[in-house]
Design an enzyme around this catalytic site. Structure first.
Site, mmCIF file in Angstrom:
data_model
loop_
_atom_site.group_PDB
_atom_site.id
_atom_site.type_symbol
_atom_site.label_atom_id
_atom_site.label_comp_id
_atom_site.label_asym_id
_atom_site.label_seq_id
_atom_site.Cartn_x
_atom_site.Cartn_y
_atom_site.Cartn_z
ATOM 1 N N CYS A 57 0.827 -1.215 0.000
ATOM 2 C CA CYS A 57 0.000 0.000 0.000
ATOM 3 C C CYS A 57 0.865 1.272 0.000
ATOM 4 O O CYS A 57 1.547 1.534 -0.977
ATOM 5 C CB CYS A 57 -0.965 -0.031 1.170
ATOM 6 S SG CYS A 57 -2.395 1.004 0.907
ATOM 7 N N ARG A 73 -12.079 6.257 -4.107
ATOM 8 C CA ARG A 73 -11.272 5.328 -3.334
ATOM 9 C C ARG A 73 -11.577 3.914 -3.794
ATOM 10 O O ARG A 73 -12.728 3.533 -3.942
ATOM 11 C CB ARG A 73 -11.605 5.496 -1.856
ATOM 12 C CG ARG A 73 -10.381 5.374 -1.006
ATOM 13 C CD ARG A 73 -10.569 5.630 0.445
ATOM 14 N NE ARG A 73 -9.437 5.023 1.121
ATOM 15 C CZ ARG A 73 -8.268 5.626 1.319
ATOM 16 N NH1 ARG A 73 -8.095 6.878 0.923
ATOM 17 N NH2 ARG A 73 -7.278 4.997 1.895
ATOM 18 N N HIS A 127 -3.970 -6.000 1.412
ATOM 19 C CA HIS A 127 -3.958 -6.250 2.852
ATOM 20 C C HIS A 127 -4.654 -7.571 3.103
ATOM 21 O O HIS A 127 -5.097 -8.240 2.203
ATOM 22 C CB HIS A 127 -4.748 -5.174 3.602
ATOM 23 C CG HIS A 127 -4.320 -3.782 3.329
ATOM 24 N ND1 HIS A 127 -3.135 -3.288 3.779
ATOM 25 C CD2 HIS A 127 -4.909 -2.789 2.638
ATOM 26 C CE1 HIS A 127 -3.025 -2.030 3.396
ATOM 27 N NE2 HIS A 127 -4.072 -1.704 2.696
#
Lengths: 253, 464
Positions: free
Chosen positions: A99, A133, A201
Site C-alpha cells: 500500500c 477510493r 492487505h
C-alpha cells in the site's frame, strides 16, 4: 534441504508509523513460517533516522501509513535511508512493500492538488491520486507461486492512489476481481528483482502461504544458494484462502 | 406536518413492526424507506425537541456513554428520544425518531440523545438541532469505510464546524486528536480528562494512534498513558499539550467487578459518582457522560443518581444464564477494544472456552486486516488454559488462521461458519456453572442474540 537453524534476518521498516491495516500480520507470518520450515528467524525494527545497511537483511518489510506519516517517511528516505535501501534492492534482498510502502518505492505520488511528493525511486512506477477510493476484496493470479497449490492471491485493497508501471516492469499479478494498481490496466502490484509491491492487505501473507514461501525461497537462494522448503500443513491457511475467494466473488462492494 | 411526512411515518412504523414480527430488531430498512418517502422528515421531528439533541461520536464507548447520559437525563426528569439499539447510521437515527413519534408525527420528549459513527456526524449535525457534541476518542476502526483515521477525525471536525453558535463541544482532553478539534473549531469547548496518575503507565501498551504531534510532527512525550494513546501528552518541540480538563476525575477507584468510583472536579461543583460498570475505560465513559450532563444543566445530584442506575447491556459482558451455564457476550469491533476483552477473559482463572464470531458486513468493517492488530499472542500464552475456541461467522477461517499464527494449538481451534451451529457446538462442551465467552463483531452479535433468543434465554434485541 536447508540446514536446521539457519538464520533469516527480517527487517520491519517503520513499524511505528507504517502499520495502518494489520500490516504486522505479514511479519508474524514470515517469522512463523520460517520457524516451521526449520529456520531461525529474527526480526529487527528500523524506524526514523535509524541508518542501516539493509544488505545484511534477508527480507525487508514496509507497510502502509496515513498521509501524514508517509510524509515523515519521505523525508527520512531522502535524508537517511534512500540509497542504502536502493543498494539492498539491487543486491537482490527481498523487499515486500504494501500500500503506502508500495507507493513510496516509486518516483512520486501526485496529490489531488497536483503536488508531486517524491518517493525513493527504486522502481520505475508512479502514483496519481484518484477521485474514487478503490476499496474491496481482491483476487489476483500470479505465476510467481511455485508448486501444486493455487496461483491465486487474495486480499483487500483500500487506496485512492492509482499506480502506473514504467515500460518493461511486470505487475505482481493479474486482477481477477477488484481494481488493482489503477482499475484500468488489469495489473496488480509490481515485481522487480526480489522486490514485491502490492496494494493487498488481509493481512496478505497469512492466507497466501504460497506468496510467503516464494519470498522465503528467494531470500534463501540469495543467502545460501539453495531454497528447498518442505511442504507444511496449510489446511487452515487454504481454508481462509478459499473463503476469501468465495467472499470476493459473492459480494460486490 | 405535511401529509407526505405523516405517510412516511406510518409506512416506516409498519415496516418496524413487521421487522420485529420476524424476530429482527432491524432499523436500517424502515429508516431508509422513510428517508426516501420524505427526505425532510428527520429535521422536522428533531425540531420539536425543546432542549435539542446531544450527539455522541468517537470510536469506543459511544453506546455505553449514551446509556449513561440517558440515565442521568432520566434522573433529571427529562423525557429522552434515544437511538438505543446501536443503530448509529443516519437511517437508524431516523427510525428511532419515527418509533418515538406518535401516528401524527408528534414527539413527546424534551431532549434527543443520538450516538452516531464518525462518518455520520456531518449529516447528523445538518439534520438535528445539535446543542451538545460529545467526542469520546479515536481508534482505528472500520477504516475501510472512512479511508483512514485522519479522515474520520476530519469528518467529525467538519461536522463540528457546522454547529450553531450556541452549541457546546465536550471533548476528551486525553486524546490528542479529539482535543485538536477544540483548537480548530471556534466554539466553546469543555474538556474532560483523568487526573489520577495512579492509573497511568509510563509505557504505551498496544497502540498505533497519534504518536506524533498533530501540529509539528515531533513524537509526543507522555507523563502518563491511561488507556492506549489516551494520557497526559506534550510536544517537546512546539509545546502543544493536553488541555487542562474542565471536568476532571481527580480520583478514580477501580472497584473490580463492582464498577468504578470517580471524584469529580468541575466549574459547577465537586462531587462523587459511581457506576456499576468495571474498568478504566468506563471511568472515561462516566466522565464524558457527567460533562455532557453538566453542559445541559443537569444537577450533580441527578447525575449521581442517574449513573448509579446504569446497568450493563447486551453484548457488553452482560451475563446470560443458558441452562445453568454462564454466557458472557462481548462485542468486539477494533483492536483496542478487543485487547481489553482478551485481558478480561485472561483474568478469569477457569479454563477458557470461547466462540469468536467475525463478520465482514458493512457495519462490521469489510476489511478483516484489523484482526492482525489484536494481541492474540497474549491469549495464546494461556496455553493449556485454553479449553477450546470455536471460530464462526463469515470470516471464521481468517480468525482461525490468526489464532494459529498467534501460537494457539490448532487442535484447540474449531471452525464453524454457521453461528447457531457454532454456539450449539460450544455449549455442548460447557458444563453447569462454567462460563462461555462469546466475542462477536456487530452483525455477528445480532445473530448471536437471535440464536440465544430462539433458545428462549434472552430478551429480544430491541427491548434491551
Amino acid at each position: 534441504m536447508i540446514g536446521i537453524g539457519q538464520e533469516l534476518k527480517i527487517c520491519h521498516l517503520y513499524p511505528d508509523l507504517m502499520n495502518l491495516y494489520g500490516d504486522r500480520g505479514n511479519v508474524i507470518a514470515l517469522r512463523r513460517r520460517a520457524e516451521w520450515h526449520g529456520l531461525r528467524p529474527s526480526v529487527e525494527e528500523v524506524s526514523l533516522e535509524d541508518k542501516s545497511d539493509f544488505r545484511r537483511f534477508d527480507v525487508i518489510f514496509i507497510g502502509g501509513g496515513q498521509d501524514r506519516e508517509q510524509k515523515l517517511i519521505c523525508l527520512d528516505f531522502q535524508k537517511v535511508k534512500g540509497s542504502a535501501l536502493t543498494e539492498a534492492v539491487e543486491d537482490d534482498a527481498v523487499l515486500l512493500a504494501i500500500c503506502g510502502g508500495y507507493q513510496l518505492l516509486g518516483s512520486y505520488y501526485q496529490t489531488g492538488e497536483g503536488e508531486r511528493v517524491p518517493g525513493i525511486g527504486i522502481v520505475d512506477l508512479w502514483t496519481v491520486a484518484g477521485k474514487k477510493r478503490l476499496i474491496g476484496n481482491v483476487i489476483v493470479e500470479t505465476d510467481l507461486i511455485e508448486g501444486p497449490g493455487p496461483k491465486t492471491v487474495v486480499g483487500f485493497e483500500n487506496h485512492s492512489g492509482q499506480t502506473y508501471l514504467g515500460a518493461g516492469l511486470r505487475p505482481f499479478g493479474k486482477v481477477v476481481t477488484g481494481y488493482g494498481n489503477n482499475g484500468e490496466d488489469g495489473g496488480e502490484g509490481v515485481i522487480y528483482r526480489n522486490t514485491v509491491g502490492t496494494y493487498l492487505h488481509g493481512s496478505l501473507l497469512p492466507k497466501n502461504p504460497g506468496v510467503t514461501d516464494f519470498l522465503l525461497r528467494r531470500a534463501l537462494l540469495r543467502r545460501y544458494g539453495v531454497a528447498e522448503l518442505k511442504p507444511l500443513d496449510d489446511m487452515a491457511e487454504m481454508r481462509a484462502h478459499e473463503a476469501a475467494i468465495r467472499r470476493a466473488k459473492t459480494k460486490a462492494y | 406536518m405535511g401529509l407526505r411526512k405523516i405517510l412516511a411515518i406510518w409506512t416506516a412504523k409498519l415496516a418496524i413492526g413487521v421487522s420485529h414480527l420476524f424476530g429482527r430488531g432491524g432499523s436500517t430498512f424502515p429508516g431508509r424507506l422513510a428517508r426516501r418517502l420524505a427526505p425532510g422528515l428527520l429535521p422536522v421531528l428533531a425540531g420539536q425537541l425543546p432542549r435539542g439533541v446531544v450527539l455522541i461520536t468517537g470510536t469506543n464507548g459511544k453506546t455505553t456513554t449514551a446509556r449513561m447520559i440517558s440515565g442521568l437525563l432520566g434522573a433529571a426528569g427529562l423525557r429522552v428520544v434515544h437511538n438505543r439499539s446501536g443503530a448509529n447510521l443516519i437511517t437508524g437515527v431516523t427510525a428511532a425518531f419515527i418509533a418515538a413519534a406518535d401516528w401524527r408525527g408528534r414527539l413527546a420528549a424534551d431532549i434527543g440523545l443520538v450516538e452516531c459513527d464518525e462518518a455520520t456526524v456531518p449529516k447528523a449535525v445538518s439534520e438535528l438541532s445539535v446543542r451538545v457534541l460529545v467526542v469520546t476518542n479515536f481508534f482505528r476502526d472500520q477504516l475501510d469505510r472512512f479511508g483512514e483515521l485522519a479522515h474520520a477525525v476530519e469528518l467529525v471536525r467538519s461536522g463540528a464546524a457546522r454547529l450553531g453558535p450556541d452549541a457546546k463541544l465536550i471533548l476528551n482532553a486525553d486524546d490528542p486528536q479529539v482535543a485538536s478539534i477544540g483548537r480548530e473549531v471556534g466554539l466553546p469547548a469543555v474538556y474532560y480528562g483523568l487526573e489520577d496518575g495512579r492509573h497511568g503507565t509510563k509505557e504505551m501498551v498496544q497502540s498505533r494512534e497519534a504518536k506524533h504531534c498533530l501540529n509539528c510532527g515531533e513524537p509526543y512525550v507522555y507523563g502518563h498513558y491511561f488507556y492506549a494513546h489516551l494520557g497526559q501528552y506534550r510536544c517537546p518541540k512546539c509545546g502543544q499539550e493536553r488541555p487542562r480538563p474542565d471536568v476532571a476525575a481527580t480520583h478514580v477507584e477501580l472497584l473490580e467487578a463492582r464498577g468504578v468510583e470517580l471524584a469529580i472536579r468541575s466549574p459547577e461543583a465537586d462531587f462523587t459518582v459511581r457506576v456499576a460498570l468495571p474498568g478504566l475505560y468506563n471511568a472515561y465513559n462516566a466522565l464524558a457522560a457527567t460533562a455532557a450532563g453538566l453542559a445541559v444543566g443537569v444537577e450533580p445530584e441527578a447525575i449521581r443518581r442517574g449513573l448509579a442506575g446504569v446497568v450493563s447491556s447486551f453484548g457488553r459482558m452482560e451475563p446470560i444464564d443458558v441452562g445453568g451455564r454462564r454466557v458472557l457476550i462481548a462485542l468486539v469491533k477494533n483492536p483496542a477494544g478487543f485487547n481489553e476483552v482478551v485481558r478480561a477473559v485472561l483474568g478469569d482463572p477457569d479454563p477458557k472456552r470461547l466462540v469468536i464470531a467475525i463478520n465482514d458486513n458493512y457495519a462490521d468493517g469489510t476489511d478483516v486486516s484489523w484482526l492482525w492488530d489484536v494481541d492474540f499472542e497474549q491469549l495464546a500464552t494461556a496455553g493449556d488454559g485454553i479449553d477450546f475456541i470455536v471460530t464462526s461467522g463469515l470470516r471464521a477461517e481468517d480468525m482461525a488462521v490468526r489464532l494459529k499464527y498467534a501460537g494457539v494449538e490448532t487442535n484447540r481451534i474449531t471452525v464453524e461458519d454457521d453461528l447457531a451451529a457454532a454456539l450449539g457446538l460450544a455449549l455442548k462442551r460447557v458444563g453447569a456453572g462454567q462460563t462461555l465467552y462469546v466475542l462477536p463483531t456487530y452483525t455477528a452479535m445480532l445473530g448471536v442474540r437471535r440464536v440465544i433468543a430462539k433458545m428462549g434465554y434472552a430478551r429480544h434485541f430491541w427491548q434491551a
